[in-house]
Scaffold this motif. Structure first.
Motif, mmCIF file in Angstrom:
data_model
loop_
_atom_site.group_PDB
_atom_site.id
_atom_site.type_symbol
_atom_site.label_atom_id
_atom_site.label_comp_id
_atom_site.label_asym_id
_atom_site.label_seq_id
_atom_site.Cartn_x
_atom_site.Cartn_y
_atom_site.Cartn_z
ATOM 1 N N PRO A 53 -71.128 -3.909 -40.936
ATOM 2 C CA PRO A 53 -71.153 -4.237 -39.512
ATOM 3 C C PRO A 53 -70.204 -5.388 -39.221
ATOM 4 C CG PRO A 53 -73.255 -4.802 -40.567
ATOM 5 C CD PRO A 53 -72.391 -4.175 -41.604
ATOM 6 N N GLU A 54 -69.547 -5.305 -38.100
ATOM 7 C CA GLU A 54 -68.628 -6.364 -37.687
ATOM 8 C C GLU A 54 -69.469 -7.490 -37.072
ATOM 9 O OE1 GLU A 54 -64.867 -7.982 -37.522
ATOM 10 O OE2 GLU A 54 -65.460 -6.114 -38.486
ATOM 11 N N PRO A 55 -69.346 -8.714 -37.591
ATOM 12 C CA PRO A 55 -70.170 -9.821 -37.071
ATOM 13 C C PRO A 55 -69.949 -10.043 -35.573
ATOM 14 C CG PRO A 55 -69.031 -10.469 -39.081
ATOM 15 C CD PRO A 55 -68.471 -9.138 -38.673
ATOM 16 N N VAL A 56 -70.979 -10.516 -34.934
ATOM 17 C CA VAL A 56 -71.030 -10.863 -33.504
ATOM 18 C C VAL A 56 -70.565 -9.729 -32.587
ATOM 19 C CG1 VAL A 56 -70.955 -13.358 -33.891
ATOM 20 C CG2 VAL A 56 -68.832 -12.153 -33.468
ATOM 21 N N THR A 57 -70.887 -8.510 -32.969
ATOM 22 C CA THR A 57 -70.631 -7.361 -32.099
ATOM 23 C C THR A 57 -71.926 -6.565 -31.980
ATOM 24 O OG1 THR A 57 -70.029 -5.796 -33.855
ATOM 25 C CG2 THR A 57 -68.250 -7.159 -32.933
ATOM 26 N N SER A 58 -71.947 -5.663 -31.053
ATOM 27 C CA SER A 58 -73.088 -4.782 -30.861
ATOM 28 C C SER A 58 -72.658 -3.363 -31.211
ATOM 29 C CB SER A 58 -73.559 -4.851 -29.404
ATOM 30 O OG SER A 58 -74.588 -3.915 -29.189
ATOM 31 N N GLY A 59 -73.005 -2.936 -32.426
ATOM 32 C CA GLY A 59 -72.730 -1.559 -32.822
ATOM 33 C C GLY A 59 -71.333 -1.262 -33.316
ATOM 34 N N THR A 60 -70.570 -2.294 -33.685
ATOM 35 C CA THR A 60 -69.234 -2.073 -34.238
ATOM 36 C C THR A 60 -69.287 -2.245 -35.750
ATOM 37 O OG1 THR A 60 -68.171 -2.860 -32.225
ATOM 38 C CG2 THR A 60 -66.827 -2.830 -34.221
ATOM 39 N N TRP A 61 -68.726 -1.279 -36.448
ATOM 40 C CA TRP A 61 -68.652 -1.304 -37.910
ATOM 41 C C TRP A 61 -67.192 -1.262 -38.324
ATOM 42 C CZ3 TRP A 61 -72.631 -0.715 -41.779
ATOM 43 C CH2 TRP A 61 -73.921 -0.834 -41.259
ATOM 44 N N ASN A 62 -66.904 -1.856 -39.479
ATOM 45 C CA ASN A 62 -65.543 -1.910 -39.996
ATOM 46 C C ASN A 62 -65.490 -1.180 -41.335
ATOM 47 O OD1 ASN A 62 -62.972 -2.659 -40.916
ATOM 48 N ND2 ASN A 62 -63.130 -4.689 -39.996
ATOM 49 N N LEU A 63 -64.650 -0.168 -41.420
ATOM 50 C CA LEU A 63 -64.397 0.526 -42.685
ATOM 51 C C LEU A 63 -63.391 -0.335 -43.440
ATOM 52 C CD1 LEU A 63 -64.767 2.929 -44.564
ATOM 53 C CD2 LEU A 63 -63.046 4.157 -43.226
ATOM 54 N N LEU A 64 -63.906 -1.196 -44.296
ATOM 55 C CA LEU A 64 -63.105 -2.230 -44.937
ATOM 56 C C LEU A 64 -62.324 -1.734 -46.147
ATOM 57 C CD1 LEU A 64 -65.891 -4.858 -44.575
ATOM 58 C CD2 LEU A 64 -63.627 -5.029 -43.518
ATOM 59 N N MET A 65 -62.801 -0.664 -46.746
ATOM 60 C CA MET A 65 -62.078 -0.139 -47.907
ATOM 61 C C MET A 65 -62.350 1.349 -48.052
ATOM 62 S SD MET A 65 -61.939 -1.331 -51.895
ATOM 63 C CE MET A 65 -63.589 -1.883 -51.831
ATOM 64 N N LEU A 66 -61.283 2.079 -48.303
ATOM 65 C CA LEU A 66 -61.356 3.499 -48.625
ATOM 66 C C LEU A 66 -60.298 3.707 -49.696
ATOM 67 C CD1 LEU A 66 -62.565 6.302 -47.933
ATOM 68 C CD2 LEU A 66 -60.638 6.584 -46.374
ATOM 69 N N ASN A 69 -71.776 9.305 -40.509
ATOM 70 C CA ASN A 69 -73.182 9.712 -40.412
ATOM 71 C C ASN A 69 -74.121 8.548 -40.685
ATOM 72 O OD1 ASN A 69 -72.642 12.366 -39.688
ATOM 73 N ND2 ASN A 69 -72.560 13.053 -41.810
ATOM 74 N N GLU A 70 -73.784 7.739 -41.684
ATOM 75 C CA GLU A 70 -74.621 6.575 -42.007
ATOM 76 C C GLU A 70 -74.680 5.587 -40.858
ATOM 77 O OE1 GLU A 70 -76.331 5.264 -44.783
ATOM 78 O OE2 GLU A 70 -76.221 7.174 -45.840
ATOM 79 N N ILE A 71 -73.527 5.291 -40.265
ATOM 80 C CA ILE A 71 -73.536 4.271 -39.210
ATOM 81 C C ILE A 71 -74.126 4.802 -37.909
ATOM 82 C CG2 ILE A 71 -71.679 2.959 -40.301
ATOM 83 C CD1 ILE A 71 -69.805 3.938 -38.056
ATOM 84 N N LYS A 72 -74.017 6.101 -37.671
ATOM 85 C CA LYS A 72 -74.681 6.682 -36.498
ATOM 86 C C LYS A 72 -76.179 6.424 -36.566
ATOM 87 C CE LYS A 72 -71.446 10.441 -35.639
ATOM 88 N NZ LYS A 72 -71.257 11.908 -35.727
ATOM 89 N N ALA A 122 -64.711 6.170 -31.707
ATOM 90 C CA ALA A 122 -66.039 6.096 -31.108
ATOM 91 C C ALA A 122 -66.991 6.964 -31.921
ATOM 92 C CB ALA A 122 -65.994 6.576 -29.665
ATOM 93 N N VAL A 123 -68.179 6.457 -32.155
ATOM 94 C CA VAL A 123 -69.215 7.229 -32.853
ATOM 95 C C VAL A 123 -70.482 7.164 -32.016
ATOM 96 C CG1 VAL A 123 -68.274 6.931 -35.176
ATOM 97 C CG2 VAL A 123 -69.885 5.273 -34.291
ATOM 98 N N GLN A 124 -71.243 8.246 -32.069
ATOM 99 C CA GLN A 124 -72.497 8.298 -31.340
ATOM 100 C C GLN A 124 -73.523 9.027 -32.188
ATOM 101 O OE1 GLN A 124 -71.931 10.227 -27.551
ATOM 102 N NE2 GLN A 124 -69.843 9.500 -27.424
ATOM 103 N N LYS A 125 -74.760 8.648 -32.018
ATOM 104 C CA LYS A 125 -75.831 9.340 -32.741
ATOM 105 C C LYS A 125 -75.994 10.736 -32.136
ATOM 106 C CE LYS A 125 -80.378 8.752 -34.577
ATOM 107 N NZ LYS A 125 -81.508 7.911 -34.775
ATOM 108 N N ASN A 126 -76.090 11.728 -33.007
ATOM 109 C CA ASN A 126 -76.265 13.120 -32.542
ATOM 110 C C ASN A 126 -77.608 13.328 -31.902
ATOM 111 O OD1 ASN A 126 -73.752 13.717 -33.540
ATOM 112 N ND2 ASN A 126 -74.529 14.447 -35.487
#
Length: 155
Positions: free
Chosen positions: A63-76, A97-100, A151-155
């Motif tokens: 999760p990206e600090p001090v945000t609401s619902g933002t995640w960072n894919l830091l490594m792939l 799927n995990e972050i949703k 953008a991601v949303q829960k199904n």
């Protein structure tokens, strides 16, 4: 196959990352520290491993600090010779799927504009990420950071 990263994957993943040549010793130490923190508290960030009999790739998202619902894919990262075989796309799909399920609304990924990262940029665009911003001279003089979003949303 994609699975949650477990301690048995640690050495293989660190070898993949080291062999990429993209990380100096400080960078490798940071990856080790982050991975070990995951083993102590697996609920915070997401570490996933791509497996083809042995670990061949990894994704790390937090999760990206001090945000609401933002995640960072830091490594792939993929093992040499496994690029283009679908493992990266599967890892991204599993991350999404995990972050949703954790009420995410936005996934970001950051990369360099240097020519060595052109395949990474093309990959993220194929996965539906859009170039959102560029930060000049971020990584070093002449090495700009590109920020992609999806953008991601829960199904």
């Amino acid at each position: 196959m994609i699975s949650r990263t477990v301690e048995e994957h640690r050495e293989a993943l660190l070898t993949i990352i080291k062999n990429s040549g993209q990380f100096d010793e400080d960078g490798l130490d940071h990856v080790k520290t982050t991975l070990d923190a995951h083993f102590e508290n697996p609920e915070e960030a997401i570490w996933l491993t791509a497996i083809d009999d042995v670990p061949v790739g990894a994704a790390y998202c937090a999760p990206e600090p001090v945000t609401s619902g933002t995640w960072n894919l830091l490594m792939l990262w993929m093992k040499d010779g496994y690029e283009g075989r679908g493992f990266g796309k599967e890892l991204v799909s599993h991350v999404e799927n995990e972050i949703k399920n954790r009420q995410a609304r936005l996934l970001i990924v950051e990369t360099s504009q240097l020519p060595d990262f052109s395949s990474a940029r093309a990959f993220y665009e194929k996965c539906g990420f859009n170039l959102e911003a560029e930060v000049k001279d971020f990584f070093a003089a002449g090495d700009n950071k590109l920020i992609y979003t999806k953008a991601v949303q829960k199904n």
